[in-house]
Each structure stands twice: as structure tokens, then as C-alpha cells.
Design a protein around this motif. Structure first.
Motif, PDB file in Angstrom:
ATOM      1  N   VAL A   1      -8.161  11.629 -15.392  1.00  0.00           N
ATOM      2  CA  VAL A   1      -9.241  10.728 -14.963  1.00  0.00           C
ATOM      3  C   VAL A   1      -8.776   9.281 -15.031  1.00  0.00           C
ATOM      4  CG1 VAL A   1     -11.574   9.900 -15.452  1.00  0.00           C
ATOM      5  CG2 VAL A   1     -11.052  12.338 -15.663  1.00  0.00           C
ATOM      6  N   PHE A   2      -8.124   8.915 -16.134  1.00  0.00           N
ATOM      7  CA  PHE A   2      -7.663   7.534 -16.314  1.00  0.00           C
ATOM      8  C   PHE A   2      -6.582   7.174 -15.305  1.00  0.00           C
ATOM      9  CE2 PHE A   2      -4.505   4.628 -18.146  1.00  0.00           C
ATOM     10  CZ  PHE A   2      -5.291   3.498 -18.287  1.00  0.00           C
ATOM     11  N   THR A   3      -5.580   8.036 -15.147  1.00  0.00           N
ATOM     12  CA  THR A   3      -4.474   7.695 -14.246  1.00  0.00           C
ATOM     13  C   THR A   3      -4.925   7.671 -12.784  1.00  0.00           C
ATOM     14  OG1 THR A   3      -3.803  10.039 -14.329  1.00  0.00           O
ATOM     15  CG2 THR A   3      -2.627   8.504 -15.757  1.00  0.00           C
ATOM     16  N   ALA A   4      -5.826   8.569 -12.399  1.00  0.00           N
ATOM     17  CA  ALA A   4      -6.341   8.548 -11.023  1.00  0.00           C
ATOM     18  C   ALA A   4      -7.082   7.245 -10.759  1.00  0.00           C
ATOM     19  CB  ALA A   4      -7.263   9.746 -10.788  1.00  0.00           C
ATOM     20  N   ASN A   5      -7.883   6.797 -11.737  1.00  0.00           N
ATOM     21  CA  ASN A   5      -8.575   5.514 -11.607  1.00  0.00           C
ATOM     22  C   ASN A   5      -7.592   4.361 -11.539  1.00  0.00           C
ATOM     23  OD1 ASN A   5     -11.783   5.152 -12.032  1.00  0.00           O
ATOM     24  ND2 ASN A   5     -11.126   7.108 -12.878  1.00  0.00           N
ATOM     25  N   ALA A   6      -6.586   4.397 -12.402  1.00  0.00           N
ATOM     26  CA  ALA A   6      -5.615   3.299 -12.465  1.00  0.00           C
ATOM     27  C   ALA A   6      -4.847   3.156 -11.156  1.00  0.00           C
ATOM     28  CB  ALA A   6      -4.651   3.530 -13.632  1.00  0.00           C
ATOM     29  N   PHE A   7      -4.324   4.251 -10.636  1.00  0.00           N
ATOM     30  CA  PHE A   7      -3.544   4.180  -9.398  1.00  0.00           C
ATOM     31  C   PHE A   7      -4.425   3.788  -8.211  1.00  0.00           C
ATOM     32  CE2 PHE A   7      -0.412   6.860 -11.726  1.00  0.00           C
ATOM     33  CZ  PHE A   7       0.705   6.073 -11.493  1.00  0.00           C
ATOM     34  N   ALA A   8      -5.669   4.270  -8.193  1.00  0.00           N
ATOM     35  CA  ALA A   8      -6.570   3.910  -7.102  1.00  0.00           C
ATOM     36  C   ALA A   8      -6.892   2.423  -7.129  1.00  0.00           C
ATOM     37  CB  ALA A   8      -7.852   4.735  -7.191  1.00  0.00           C
ATOM     38  N   LEU A   9      -7.162   1.882  -8.321  1.00  0.00           N
ATOM     39  CA  LEU A   9      -7.502   0.461  -8.433  1.00  0.00           C
ATOM     40  C   LEU A   9      -6.301  -0.430  -8.156  1.00  0.00           C
ATOM     41  CD1 LEU A   9      -9.864   0.349 -11.561  1.00  0.00           C
ATOM     42  CD2 LEU A   9     -10.475   0.057  -9.159  1.00  0.00           C
ATOM     43  N   MET A  10      -5.119  -0.009  -8.592  1.00  0.00           N
ATOM     44  CA  MET A  10      -3.935  -0.841  -8.390  1.00  0.00           C
ATOM     45  C   MET A  10      -3.592  -0.984  -6.909  1.00  0.00           C
ATOM     46  SD  MET A  10      -1.494   0.269 -11.565  1.00  0.00           S
ATOM     47  CE  MET A  10      -0.193  -0.818 -11.041  1.00  0.00           C
ATOM     48  N   GLY A  11      -3.828   0.070  -6.131  1.00  0.00           N
ATOM     49  CA  GLY A  11      -3.551  -0.015  -4.706  1.00  0.00           C
ATOM     50  C   GLY A  11      -4.696  -0.608  -3.909  1.00  0.00           C
ATOM     51  N   LEU A  12      -5.802  -0.889  -4.607  1.00  0.00           N
ATOM     52  CA  LEU A  12      -6.995  -1.367  -3.901  1.00  0.00           C
ATOM     53  C   LEU A  12      -6.833  -2.788  -3.379  1.00  0.00           C
ATOM     54  CD1 LEU A  12      -9.899  -0.606  -3.146  1.00  0.00           C
ATOM     55  CD2 LEU A  12     -10.639  -1.509  -5.348  1.00  0.00           C
ATOM     56  N   ARG A  13      -6.128  -3.644  -4.125  1.00  0.00           N
ATOM     57  CA  ARG A  13      -5.992  -5.043  -3.728  1.00  0.00           C
ATOM     58  C   ARG A  13      -5.304  -5.165  -2.372  1.00  0.00           C
ATOM     59  NH1 ARG A  13      -3.535  -4.388  -8.136  1.00  0.00           N
ATOM     60  NH2 ARG A  13      -1.563  -5.280  -7.474  1.00  0.00           N
ATOM     61  N   GLN A  14      -4.180  -4.472  -2.239  1.00  0.00           N
ATOM     62  CA  GLN A  14      -3.430  -4.580  -0.993  1.00  0.00           C
ATOM     63  C   GLN A  14      -4.169  -3.912   0.163  1.00  0.00           C
ATOM     64  OE1 GLN A  14      -1.100  -6.562  -1.205  1.00  0.00           O
ATOM     65  NE2 GLN A  14      -0.705  -6.607  -3.398  1.00  0.00           N
TER      66      GLN A  14
ATOM     67  N   VAL B   1       0.843  -1.201   0.000  1.00  0.00           N
ATOM     68  CA  VAL B   1       0.000   0.000   0.000  1.00  0.00           C
ATOM     69  C   VAL B   1       0.876   1.248   0.000  1.00  0.00           C
ATOM     70  CG1 VAL B   1      -1.608   1.379   1.368  1.00  0.00           C
ATOM     71  CG2 VAL B   1      -2.040  -1.053   1.050  1.00  0.00           C
ATOM     72  N   VAL B   2       1.891   1.265   0.861  1.00  0.00           N
ATOM     73  CA  VAL B   2       2.823   2.400   0.913  1.00  0.00           C
ATOM     74  C   VAL B   2       3.515   2.568  -0.438  1.00  0.00           C
ATOM     75  CG1 VAL B   2       4.965   3.248   1.942  1.00  0.00           C
ATOM     76  CG2 VAL B   2       3.190   2.255   3.399  1.00  0.00           C
ATOM     77  N   PHE B   3       3.893   1.452  -1.062  1.00  0.00           N
ATOM     78  CA  PHE B   3       4.560   1.500  -2.367  1.00  0.00           C
ATOM     79  C   PHE B   3       3.668   2.146  -3.418  1.00  0.00           C
ATOM     80  CE2 PHE B   3       5.074  -0.663  -6.505  1.00  0.00           C
ATOM     81  CZ  PHE B   3       6.350  -0.228  -6.837  1.00  0.00           C
ATOM     82  N   TYR B   4       2.403   1.692  -3.511  1.00  0.00           N
ATOM     83  CA  TYR B   4       1.513   2.218  -4.542  1.00  0.00           C
ATOM     84  C   TYR B   4       1.131   3.672  -4.277  1.00  0.00           C
ATOM     85  CZ  TYR B   4       0.865  -2.148  -7.074  1.00  0.00           C
ATOM     86  OH  TYR B   4       1.067  -3.262  -7.843  1.00  0.00           O
ATOM     87  N   VAL B   5       0.940   4.038  -3.005  1.00  0.00           N
ATOM     88  CA  VAL B   5       0.644   5.435  -2.684  1.00  0.00           C
ATOM     89  C   VAL B   5       1.852   6.312  -3.033  1.00  0.00           C
ATOM     90  CG1 VAL B   5       0.195   7.053  -0.802  1.00  0.00           C
ATOM     91  CG2 VAL B   5      -1.064   4.896  -0.912  1.00  0.00           C
ATOM     92  N   ALA B   6       3.059   5.805  -2.761  1.00  0.00           N
ATOM     93  CA  ALA B   6       4.276   6.563  -3.089  1.00  0.00           C
ATOM     94  C   ALA B   6       4.416   6.747  -4.593  1.00  0.00           C
ATOM     95  CB  ALA B   6       5.505   5.845  -2.526  1.00  0.00           C
ATOM     96  N   ILE B   7       4.111   5.687  -5.358  1.00  0.00           N
ATOM     97  CA  ILE B   7       4.178   5.785  -6.820  1.00  0.00           C
ATOM     98  C   ILE B   7       3.192   6.831  -7.328  1.00  0.00           C
ATOM     99  CG2 ILE B   7       3.713   4.556  -8.982  1.00  0.00           C
ATOM    100  CD1 ILE B   7       6.346   3.796  -7.775  1.00  0.00           C
ATOM    101  N   ALA B   8       1.959   6.813  -6.776  1.00  0.00           N
ATOM    102  CA  ALA B   8       0.966   7.813  -7.168  1.00  0.00           C
ATOM    103  C   ALA B   8       1.439   9.217  -6.802  1.00  0.00           C
ATOM    104  CB  ALA B   8      -0.376   7.511  -6.496  1.00  0.00           C
ATOM    105  N   GLY B   9       2.077   9.353  -5.619  1.00  0.00           N
ATOM    106  CA  GLY B   9       2.603  10.652  -5.211  1.00  0.00           C
ATOM    107  C   GLY B   9       3.687  11.150  -6.147  1.00  0.00           C
ATOM    108  N   LEU B  10       4.596  10.255  -6.547  1.00  0.00           N
ATOM    109  CA  LEU B  10       5.659  10.631  -7.489  1.00  0.00           C
ATOM    110  C   LEU B  10       5.069  11.013  -8.848  1.00  0.00           C
ATOM    111  CD1 LEU B  10       8.365   7.927  -6.678  1.00  0.00           C
ATOM    112  CD2 LEU B  10       8.442  10.364  -6.139  1.00  0.00           C
ATOM    113  N   PHE B  11       4.033  10.310  -9.248  1.00  0.00           N
ATOM    114  CA  PHE B  11       3.375  10.632 -10.517  1.00  0.00           C
ATOM    115  C   PHE B  11       2.773  12.038 -10.446  1.00  0.00           C
ATOM    116  CE2 PHE B  11      -0.231  10.652 -13.462  1.00  0.00           C
ATOM    117  CZ  PHE B  11       0.371  10.189 -14.624  1.00  0.00           C
ATOM    118  N   GLY B  12       2.140  12.356  -9.313  1.00  0.00           N
ATOM    119  CA  GLY B  12       1.569  13.689  -9.139  1.00  0.00           C
ATOM    120  C   GLY B  12       2.635  14.778  -9.160  1.00  0.00           C
ATOM    121  N   VAL B  13       3.787  14.499  -8.557  1.00  0.00           N
ATOM    122  CA  VAL B  13       4.900  15.456  -8.581  1.00  0.00           C
ATOM    123  C   VAL B  13       5.397  15.637 -10.020  1.00  0.00           C
ATOM    124  CG1 VAL B  13       7.283  15.857  -7.860  1.00  0.00           C
ATOM    125  CG2 VAL B  13       5.601  14.985  -6.211  1.00  0.00           C
TER     126      VAL B  13
END
Length: 334
Positions: free
Chosen positions: A229-242, A42-54
Motif C-alpha cells: 500500500v505504501f510503495t504503490a502510493n509513493a510511486f504513484a505520487l512521485m510520478g504525479l508531478r511530471q 514520467v517514463v523514468f518513474y513508471v520504469a522504476i515502479a515496473g522494476l520494483f514490481g519485478v
């Protein structure tokens, strides 16, 4: 926001690589995912999303970066409500713990592909018909009201009811009674069967698609950029499993989650309608001229979303602490 083709290709390729790495590392040897392992992912995927936002901030500026973060947090929070339904599905079909991660991975991958179609259709509608925001806004307000009412009237016990897609699969393919390891298909006496593993994957994917009917209009209320819209959905779904494995029993304690989500949906619905009025082109309304109404900025939207989620979580935990019987219960009837 002018997104070059190479950025689309690089983003999709990067998402596929992340999925492949996740599949190889976690599912190389089927096992029950521990809380510690889930927390690290979860920390990994949230960090990846954060880096993408940066990265968006550096390439396109703060406006689009803030829109991405607002959309990502909204999608992630709305997806948490999905987790309770996923838990009901897993319990209903008695999915072995060692195979639950694979079920979620494939099911959510199917959902992401189907959501891509929804996003493309929504973007096409918005580009051609600005009045569609009136419909989106009214739909979100109605959905928020329904969600709040269902939470108030809901019984303690919840059960999963198969949707039309699952019933269609059962009509087309014979289904085995038992799981056969991680296999989705199997041959018995020369005849091909699908296993409950395949049925659960379809259940996860199709159920998430139904939730997308409110989450995608909601994110279009925060940004009109299909890429965001697509990337926000993608990152949210990818971190959803964990997140499913990390939250575990905590899901049943989020008793006010639906109330919080209903407030968020209603808030975004009002935001959409105000923006539609501000850029009005409907001839029967103010002679087709824009109305001078206040609009809600993305910074305010982000603050409201985070604030509502924080209040909802704290209130839920305090409620359950005072009244343990208030926890939600998952039905187990197949």
C-alpha cells in the motif's frame, strides 16, 4: 508477506534519493518544464515502479507483485483526477510557471508523509477488526456514486475553495500579496511573513490528503499488505508531478474520467464487501460464520481497472472531438 526491516529501510532510502535527484536536477535552475522533459521523467518513474514490481515478483512471488501493480495503477489513475484540482489551484493563485514544479514536489512530499499516517492507521484497524472492510466497501460505493453524480451535475466552470487547513495557516501567519521568487518565508520590516508559495504547497498537500480518504481504502481492497500500500502510493505520487506537466491541456479533455473512476471505486467497494462476507465474523450475520459468496481475484481486478481506464480515455477523446464545448474549464477567481 514478511517484509524484513532492511527492505523497508532500503525502499524509503531509495525513494528519498529519487526525490533528491529530482530536486537537484529539475529545480537546480527554476524553469518551465517542457512536455519533452516531463515525458522523459514520467517514463523514468513508471520504469522504476515496473522494476520494483519485478523485484517483488522475484522476492515474494507473482501474487504480491500483481497486487502491487493493481494498487499502483489504481492510485495513479485516481491521482490523475487530482491533477485537475492542482491545475485549478495553480490558476487560482497564479503560480509562475517556473516555480510550479517545486510547488508540486513539496506539496506532494507533504501529502506522502500524511498518507503514511493514514496507511498505518488503516493497517492497524484491519489487523484488529476484520469487519472494517464492510465500512471501507460501503464508503467506496458511496464515494463512487457521489463522484458520478457530481460529474453529471457539475458546471463547466470549477473554482478552488480553501479548506480548513489553509484558513488556519492564514490565521496564524500573515501572508504577502505577491510571490517572492521561490521563497516560502520572508522578512519584511523585521516581521516574518509566509508567501503565496507556501500557501499553494499547503493547498496541494492538504487537497491530496482529502483525496486519500477514498484512494487508500480502495488500495486496501486490492492488497492488505501495508508495504505494498505504501510503495504503490509513493510511486504513484512521485510520478504525479511530471504527469501534471505532460498532460497539460489534455486534462480538460478527460470529460469522462470521473465516471471511470467512480466505476473503479464502486467495483473495489463490491470486491471488499464480498471478501468481508467470505470471511465474516459478525455474530449477527449468519451466526458469525463465513458466507459462501464468490470473491474477485486480483487478476480480474487488474483487468477491470485497466479496461475501465482505457474505455474512459477513448470515450472522452471521442466526445471532445465531436463536441469541443464539452471540455472542462478551470475557474480563475482567487
Amino acid at each position: 508477506m514478511n517484509v524484513p526491516a532492511w527492505l523497508w529501510i532500503a525502499t524509503i532510502a531509495g525513494l528519498l534519493v529519487l526525490l533528491a535527484v529530482d530536486l537537484v536536477i529539475v529545480d537546480r535552475k527554476p524553469h518551465e518544464v517542457t512536455i519533452g522533459e516531463a515525458a522523459r521523467w514520467v517514463v523514468f518513474y513508471v520504469a522504476i515502479a515496473g522494476l520494483f514490481g519485478v523485484g517483488l515478483w522475484l522476492l515474494f512471488g507473482s501474487q504480491y507483485s500483481t497486487e502491487f501493480f493493481a494498487g499502483y495503477i489504481t492510485e495513479y489513475s485516481l491521482s490523475v483526477d487530482n491533477l485537475f484540482i492542482f491545475l485549478i489551484i495553480m490558476t487560482t493563485f497564479k503560480v509562475p510557471a517556473i516555480h510550479q514544479h517545486k510547488v508540486l514536489l513539496i506539496g506532494i512530499l507533504l501529502a506522502l508523509v500524511m498518507r503514511g499516517g493514514f496507511i498505518a492507521a488503516g493497517a492497524a484497524l484491519i489487523s484488529q477488526f476484520s469487519w472494517v472492510f464492510y465500512i471501507f466497501g460501503a464508503f467506496l460505493i458511496y464515494t463512487g456514486w457521489q463522484l458520478a453524480r457530481e460529474n453529471h451535475d457539475n458546471d463547466d466552470e470549477e473554482e478552488f475553495k480553501e479548506n480548513i487547513m489553509l484558513r488556519l495557516v492564514r490565521k496564524v501567519f500573515p501572508v504577502t500579496d505577491d510571490f517572492h521568487g521561490a521563497n516560502s518565508f520572508i522578512k519584511i520590516d523585521g516581521k516574518r511573513y509566509v508567501t503565496p508559495m507556501f500557501i499553494v504547497m499547503v493547498a496541494i498537500g492538504s487537497t491530496d490528503l482529502l483525496f486519500a480518504l477514498d484512494s487508500i481504502p480502495a488500495i486496501f481492497g486490492l492488497t492488505k499488505e501495508p508495504f505494498l500500500v505504501f510503495t504503490a502510493n509513493a510511486f504513484a505520487l512521485m510520478g504525479l508531478r511530471q504527469l501534471y506537466f505532460l498532460l497539460g491541456g489534455l486534462l480538460s479533455k478527460l470529460v469522462y474520467l470521473s465516471v471511470g473512476l467512480s466505476v473503479i471505486l464502486g467495483f473495489i467497494g463490491v470486491k471488499l464487501i464480498l471478501e468481508a462476507l467470505h470471511t465474516n465474523q459478525l455474530s449477527f450475520l449468519n451466526d458469525g460464520q463465513p458466507l459462501h459468496v464468490p470473491t474477485i481475484g486480483i487478476e480480474v481486478s487488474l483487468s477491470v481497472i485497466i479496461g475501465v481506464l482505457a474505455i474512459t480515455t477513448i470515450a472522452s477523446l471521442l466526445k471532445v472531438k465531436r463536441d469541443p464545448e464539452a471540455q472542462k474549464h478551470v475557474g480563475s477567481n482567487a
